[in-house]
Scaffold this motif. Structure first.
Motif, PDB file in Angstrom:
ATOM      1  N   LEU A  11       0.838  -1.203   0.000  1.00  0.00           N
ATOM      2  CA  LEU A  11       0.000   0.000   0.000  1.00  0.00           C
ATOM      3  C   LEU A  11       0.873   1.254   0.000  1.00  0.00           C
ATOM      4  O   LEU A  11       0.556   2.246  -0.670  1.00  0.00           O
ATOM      5  CB  LEU A  11      -0.930  -0.001   1.216  1.00  0.00           C
ATOM      6  N   SER A  12       1.967   1.184   0.711  1.00  0.00           N
ATOM      7  CA  SER A  12       2.898   2.306   0.725  1.00  0.00           C
ATOM      8  C   SER A  12       3.454   2.551  -0.677  1.00  0.00           C
ATOM      9  O   SER A  12       3.571   3.703  -1.133  1.00  0.00           O
ATOM     10  CB  SER A  12       4.043   2.019   1.705  1.00  0.00           C
ATOM     11  N   GLY A  13       3.795   1.460  -1.383  1.00  0.00           N
ATOM     12  CA  GLY A  13       4.314   1.596  -2.735  1.00  0.00           C
ATOM     13  C   GLY A  13       3.303   2.188  -3.697  1.00  0.00           C
ATOM     14  O   GLY A  13       3.650   2.967  -4.590  1.00  0.00           O
ATOM     15  N   ARG A  14       2.033   1.855  -3.509  1.00  0.00           N
ATOM     16  CA  ARG A  14       0.991   2.362  -4.397  1.00  0.00           C
ATOM     17  C   ARG A  14       0.676   3.835  -4.148  1.00  0.00           C
ATOM     18  O   ARG A  14       0.283   4.563  -5.063  1.00  0.00           O
ATOM     19  CB  ARG A  14      -0.301   1.562  -4.210  1.00  0.00           C
ATOM     20  N   THR A  15       0.801   4.250  -2.900  1.00  0.00           N
ATOM     21  CA  THR A  15       0.335   5.591  -2.525  1.00  0.00           C
ATOM     22  C   THR A  15       1.448   6.608  -2.320  1.00  0.00           C
ATOM     23  O   THR A  15       1.198   7.811  -2.351  1.00  0.00           O
ATOM     24  CB  THR A  15      -0.477   5.522  -1.223  1.00  0.00           C
ATOM     25  N   GLY A  16       2.655   6.119  -2.068  1.00  0.00           N
ATOM     26  CA  GLY A  16       3.735   7.044  -1.733  1.00  0.00           C
ATOM     27  C   GLY A  16       3.690   7.497  -0.288  1.00  0.00           C
ATOM     28  O   GLY A  16       4.489   8.345   0.133  1.00  0.00           O
ATOM     29  N   ILE A  17       2.774   6.953   0.498  1.00  0.00           N
ATOM     30  CA  ILE A  17       2.699   7.263   1.931  1.00  0.00           C
ATOM     31  C   ILE A  17       3.634   6.307   2.660  1.00  0.00           C
ATOM     32  O   ILE A  17       3.630   5.100   2.396  1.00  0.00           O
ATOM     33  CB  ILE A  17       1.257   7.101   2.450  1.00  0.00           C
ATOM     34  N   SER A  18       4.431   6.825   3.562  1.00  0.00           N
ATOM     35  CA  SER A  18       5.434   5.996   4.220  1.00  0.00           C
ATOM     36  C   SER A  18       4.789   4.885   5.043  1.00  0.00           C
ATOM     37  O   SER A  18       3.641   5.002   5.509  1.00  0.00           O
ATOM     38  CB  SER A  18       6.320   6.846   5.133  1.00  0.00           C
ATOM     39  N   ILE A  19       5.534   3.799   5.235  1.00  0.00           N
ATOM     40  CA  ILE A  19       5.053   2.670   6.036  1.00  0.00           C
ATOM     41  C   ILE A  19       4.751   3.127   7.460  1.00  0.00           C
ATOM     42  O   ILE A  19       3.746   2.741   8.060  1.00  0.00           O
ATOM     43  CB  ILE A  19       6.096   1.534   6.042  1.00  0.00           C
ATOM     44  N   GLY A  20       5.617   3.972   7.995  1.00  0.00           N
ATOM     45  CA  GLY A  20       5.421   4.481   9.351  1.00  0.00           C
ATOM     46  C   GLY A  20       4.130   5.264   9.486  1.00  0.00           C
ATOM     47  O   GLY A  20       3.394   5.110  10.470  1.00  0.00           O
ATOM     48  N   MET A  21       3.827   6.112   8.485  1.00  0.00           N
ATOM     49  CA  MET A  21       2.602   6.905   8.531  1.00  0.00           C
ATOM     50  C   MET A  21       1.376   6.009   8.409  1.00  0.00           C
ATOM     51  O   MET A  21       0.383   6.196   9.115  1.00  0.00           O
ATOM     52  CB  MET A  21       2.605   7.950   7.419  1.00  0.00           C
ATOM     53  N   LEU A  22       1.427   5.012   7.497  1.00  0.00           N
ATOM     54  CA  LEU A  22       0.307   4.077   7.361  1.00  0.00           C
ATOM     55  C   LEU A  22       0.048   3.324   8.658  1.00  0.00           C
ATOM     56  O   LEU A  22      -1.101   3.108   9.063  1.00  0.00           O
ATOM     57  CB  LEU A  22       0.572   3.091   6.226  1.00  0.00           C
ATOM     58  N   SER A  23       1.132   2.941   9.332  1.00  0.00           N
ATOM     59  CA  SER A  23       0.998   2.240  10.607  1.00  0.00           C
ATOM     60  C   SER A  23       0.322   3.130  11.649  1.00  0.00           C
ATOM     61  O   SER A  23      -0.549   2.682  12.406  1.00  0.00           O
ATOM     62  CB  SER A  23       2.374   1.791  11.098  1.00  0.00           C
ATOM     63  N   LYS A  24       0.706   4.410  11.676  1.00  0.00           N
ATOM     64  CA  LYS A  24       0.096   5.343  12.625  1.00  0.00           C
ATOM     65  C   LYS A  24      -1.388   5.543  12.328  1.00  0.00           C
ATOM     66  O   LYS A  24      -2.220   5.623  13.239  1.00  0.00           O
ATOM     67  CB  LYS A  24       0.822   6.690  12.581  1.00  0.00           C
ATOM     68  N   ILE A  25      -1.742   5.621  11.026  1.00  0.00           N
ATOM     69  CA  ILE A  25      -3.153   5.791  10.650  1.00  0.00           C
ATOM     70  C   ILE A  25      -3.954   4.566  11.068  1.00  0.00           C
ATOM     71  O   ILE A  25      -5.020   4.673  11.679  1.00  0.00           O
ATOM     72  CB  ILE A  25      -3.286   6.037   9.137  1.00  0.00           C
ATOM     73  N   GLU A  26      -3.441   3.368  10.757  1.00  0.00           N
ATOM     74  CA  GLU A  26      -4.183   2.144  11.071  1.00  0.00           C
ATOM     75  C   GLU A  26      -4.346   1.939  12.572  1.00  0.00           C
ATOM     76  O   GLU A  26      -5.322   1.335  13.019  1.00  0.00           O
ATOM     77  CB  GLU A  26      -3.483   0.927  10.451  1.00  0.00           C
ATOM     78  N   ASN A  27      -3.418   2.443  13.351  1.00  0.00           N
ATOM     79  CA  ASN A  27      -3.498   2.287  14.804  1.00  0.00           C
ATOM     80  C   ASN A  27      -4.190   3.455  15.495  1.00  0.00           C
ATOM     81  O   ASN A  27      -4.245   3.514  16.730  1.00  0.00           O
ATOM     82  CB  ASN A  27      -2.102   2.087  15.393  1.00  0.00           C
ATOM     83  N   GLY A  28      -4.730   4.383  14.698  1.00  0.00           N
ATOM     84  CA  GLY A  28      -5.483   5.497  15.262  1.00  0.00           C
ATOM     85  C   GLY A  28      -4.634   6.502  16.002  1.00  0.00           C
ATOM     86  O   GLY A  28      -5.148   7.278  16.818  1.00  0.00           O
ATOM     87  N   ILE A  29      -3.334   6.544  15.701  1.00  0.00           N
ATOM     88  CA  ILE A  29      -2.421   7.450  16.420  1.00  0.00           C
ATOM     89  C   ILE A  29      -2.444   8.845  15.823  1.00  0.00           C
ATOM     90  O   ILE A  29      -2.228   9.842  16.516  1.00  0.00           O
ATOM     91  CB  ILE A  29      -0.981   6.872  16.407  1.00  0.00           C
TER      92      ILE A  29
END
Length: 215
Positions: free
Chosen positions: A49-67
């Motif tokens: 998903l990070s590769g498709r969107t250009g959003i970093s893995i760290g940011m995606l993790s924060k979004i998914e964890n509601g941080i």
């Protein structure tokens, strides 16, 4: 017997008295849970998903964890990458958790296979599509008996729980027979053939609660 009861209790995965963290119902957490669910349903990793969107893995993790709270631009990027409407990420936050209250005498008599003069089903409530993924059908079943009653054998998906309220009946499950009296319960895999046998003491009244996966 006590040891087996303790073992069964220990096997339960969920504490029915545990409350959700208040943070789990906020908008960020709802968006995060929805994003993770959609990504997993599509068999996509965070890296992909990070590769498709250009959003970093760290940011995606924060979004998914509601941080962190993602911007609308970020949500739009995610919705395009996952081919879902942007509103998908808000559904669980906006959804109402259904509840239904039936007063005594308000239950609905329903027709099911086996309904007859001496065998009545009373539906005690119904909640349609819901987040749990489980359908629950609670019935009050009343058997008043007849001279030549032979009750049908049932077989269907799901788990069924019987709880005896009145009377006495021999209940069949597969090649086993169980004597059910007031206060007794029987829980079983409903994919095995089952149904009432001999009615020993009338009338017979019991609760039948059937649970099966939502289609």
């Amino acid at each position: 017997m006590a040891a087996s009861r303790r073992a069964a209790a220990g096997a339960l995965k969920q504490n029915p008295h545990q409350l959700r963290d208040s943070g789990e119902r906020n908008l960020e957490s709802a968006i995060g849970r929805a994003l993770r669910a959609v990504r997993q349903q599509q068999g996509m990793t965070v890296v992909e998903l990070s590769g498709r969107t250009g959003i970093s893995i760290g940011m995606l993790s924060k979004i998914e964890n509601g941080i962190t709270s993602p911007s609308l631009t970020t949500l739009q990027t995610l919705s395009h990458a996952l081919s879902v409407p942007i509103t998908t990420f808000f559904k669980s936050y906006e959804e109402r958790r259904e509840v239904q209250h039936l007063k005594a005498g308000q239950h609905v008599e329903v027709e099911r296979r086996g309904t007859r003069a001496h065998y009545q089903y009373h539906l005690l409530g119904h909640i349609g599509a819901n987040n749990s993924g489980v359908v629950v059908e609670p019935y009050l079943i009343v058997l008043t008996g007849g001279d030549d009653d032979v009750f049908p054998t049932f077989q269907h998906d799901g788990i069924e729980l019987l709880y005896m309220l009145e009377g006495k009946v021999e209940y069949r499950h597969g090649d086993q027979t169980f004597l059910l009296e007031p206060g007794d319960s029987l829980i079983f895999d409903a994919d095995e053939r089952h149904g009432p046998g001999e009615l020993i003491s009338l009338p017979v009244r019991y609760l039948s609660i059937i649970c099966y996966p939502q289609a």
